[in-house]
Design a protein around this motif. Sequence first.
Motif, short mmCIF file in Angstrom:
data_model
loop_
_atom_site.label_atom_id
_atom_site.label_comp_id
_atom_site.label_asym_id
_atom_site.label_seq_id
_atom_site.Cartn_x
_atom_site.Cartn_y
_atom_site.Cartn_z
N ARG A 89 0.74 -1.15 -0.18
CA ARG A 89 -0.09 -0.31 -0.03
C ARG A 89 0.71 1.28 0.07
O ARG A 89 0.46 2.16 -0.66
CB ARG A 89 -0.81 -0.04 1.01
N ILE A 90 1.88 1.36 0.78
CA ILE A 90 2.92 2.35 0.67
C ILE A 90 3.43 2.68 -0.66
O ILE A 90 3.59 3.56 -1.14
CB ILE A 90 3.80 2.04 1.65
N TYR A 91 4.01 1.40 -1.40
CA TYR A 91 4.32 1.53 -2.80
C TYR A 91 3.25 2.18 -3.54
O TYR A 91 3.59 3.07 -4.51
CB TYR A 91 4.84 0.39 -3.34
N LEU A 92 1.92 1.74 -3.19
CA LEU A 92 0.75 2.11 -4.22
C LEU A 92 0.76 3.50 -4.11
O LEU A 92 0.64 4.36 -5.00
CB LEU A 92 -0.28 1.38 -4.01
N ASP A 93 0.79 4.03 -2.78
CA ASP A 93 0.62 5.53 -2.45
C ASP A 93 1.58 6.35 -3.17
O ASP A 93 1.45 7.78 -3.79
CB ASP A 93 0.46 5.77 -1.06
N PHE A 94 2.85 6.12 -3.32
CA PHE A 94 4.21 6.75 -4.03
C PHE A 94 3.68 6.74 -5.10
O PHE A 94 4.09 7.85 -6.08
CB PHE A 94 5.42 6.01 -3.74
N LYS A 95 3.29 5.78 -6.06
CA LYS A 95 3.18 5.47 -7.53
C LYS A 95 1.87 6.67 -7.73
O LYS A 95 2.04 7.21 -8.61
CB LYS A 95 2.71 3.98 -7.92
N LYS A 96 0.83 6.56 -7.00
CA LYS A 96 -0.30 7.39 -7.24
C LYS A 96 -0.09 9.10 -7.06
O LYS A 96 -0.37 9.94 -7.91
CB LYS A 96 -1.40 7.07 -6.12
N ASN A 97 0.92 9.32 -6.03
CA ASN A 97 1.40 10.45 -5.99
C ASN A 97 2.40 11.03 -6.99
O ASN A 97 2.90 12.14 -6.77
CB ASN A 97 1.77 10.78 -4.57
N GLY A 98 2.78 10.18 -7.83
CA GLY A 98 4.05 10.45 -8.64
C GLY A 98 5.11 10.71 -7.96
O GLY A 98 6.12 11.33 -8.62
#
Length: 481
Positions: free
Chosen positions: A462-471
């Motif tokens: 989920r942390i990795y996903l959030d970083f990707k979402k936020n560019g």
Amino acid sequence: MEQQTDNFLNFPRITLAGLKGGSGKTIVSLALCRLFTQKGLKVKPFKKGPDYIDAKWLSLATGHNTSNLDPFLFPTQKVKSLFWSYAGDFDLALIEGNRGLFDGKDVQGSYSTAELARILECPVVLVMDCTKMTRTSAAVVLGCRMFEKDLNMAGVILNRTAGERHRTITRSSIERYTDIPVLGALPKLAANPIPERHMGLISDQEHQGQEGIFDQICRVVSECVDLDKVFEAASQAPPVKDDVLEKVPEISSPRPGPTIGVVRDKALWFYYQENLDDLERHGAKLVDLSLLCKGSWPEIHGLYLGGGFPETMAQALDENNPVRSRLKILAQEGLPIYAECGGFMYLAESLEYENRCFSMSGILPLRTKLFPRPQGHGYVQAIVVRQNPFFPVGTRITGHEFHYSRCIPVPEGLDFCFQLQRGVGIDKGLDGLVYRNVLAGYTHIHSFGARGWASNFVRAARIYLDFKKNGQGTCPDIVCC
């Protein structure tokens, strides 16, 4: 089907055990599972001990996922919880034991098949190799019957008998000198219906014609074993109070979670179903991936590389450079990756097998080589000594290893997070190599004995996903708190 009266649960259950490994209990277990299924019973298969291959064949025999049970890998209460949660909706639970009936970790027989049968109050049927033995078989059965208290020895199936005279004398001896019924007598088979290799039976992934195999073993067992008596033996199991049983929670995802890829192909396919269920239970969406196919992957936020036989597919893995390159980039970008045994070997630079060297993903700076004999085999106990995304420092882990490969050589200065108190690992009692958000080693874990693994894996994804979402590009190293 489970019957419930006055807070008691009751349904037929049975453990198939042997006097040693290779006694024939797997063939008998597979045939009984398939034959009872063909009779219209809903059969739940279990495998005692850390075994993926037998478990997969049992699943094929019944059409239902096999669950592994092991008092070493997870506590007794968890063993009961898993068994009753998963078996209660079935007409019959069949547990295939491992090694000899009383063989365990030590001279007390800790964690043996007999101990598991007592924990689950489960009748035992002994599958006995009778090669070159007649009246002595009665002494063996009587010894097993009296060796440990509170063991419900419900019957014996004679295996590898030489002819009708051999079967008659052996059966009569057991019935005369013991109170254990003989449930059947099988002849010697000309050859093992399921070919074997260094780690046991050949997997279903590699062997075609599974239905023909089941037809063959079912024909022999149905002719030589009294199925009604086997079911009667299973029905001897006593009822258990359900108010002391902790049920495994149902799988539910309260909110959209990250996607975790699970590699399942001919190279890597060793997974405990409970591990996958646990990831889903904590909110992950699982997608199956392959290291052998050259097509594109969906977006993933974590990756699980299980064990398997990468050496058998080494050339195909080597030739699939697009996947190897893609995975290396993802690891450098901070994708959380958990890899066990065969998966760990794929993350190395190369794999040497049968005097040929094959390129792997190159994420970890080491090489592995297959040897003729096991380089690590048995239970593992570890303590986490270095920060990583999956386990807090100080966590104690139980697991197992079974590998014919080892690293050649092991470079200096690598970051290991498992200090083994039991086991071989990668090097000098160390395992669990950490690189960025990757943790890889020879240790296989079961989520019931690796507290927090699933929730921490999903948290890291989920942390990795959030970083990707936020560019934000590259994800930093994730520390499990």
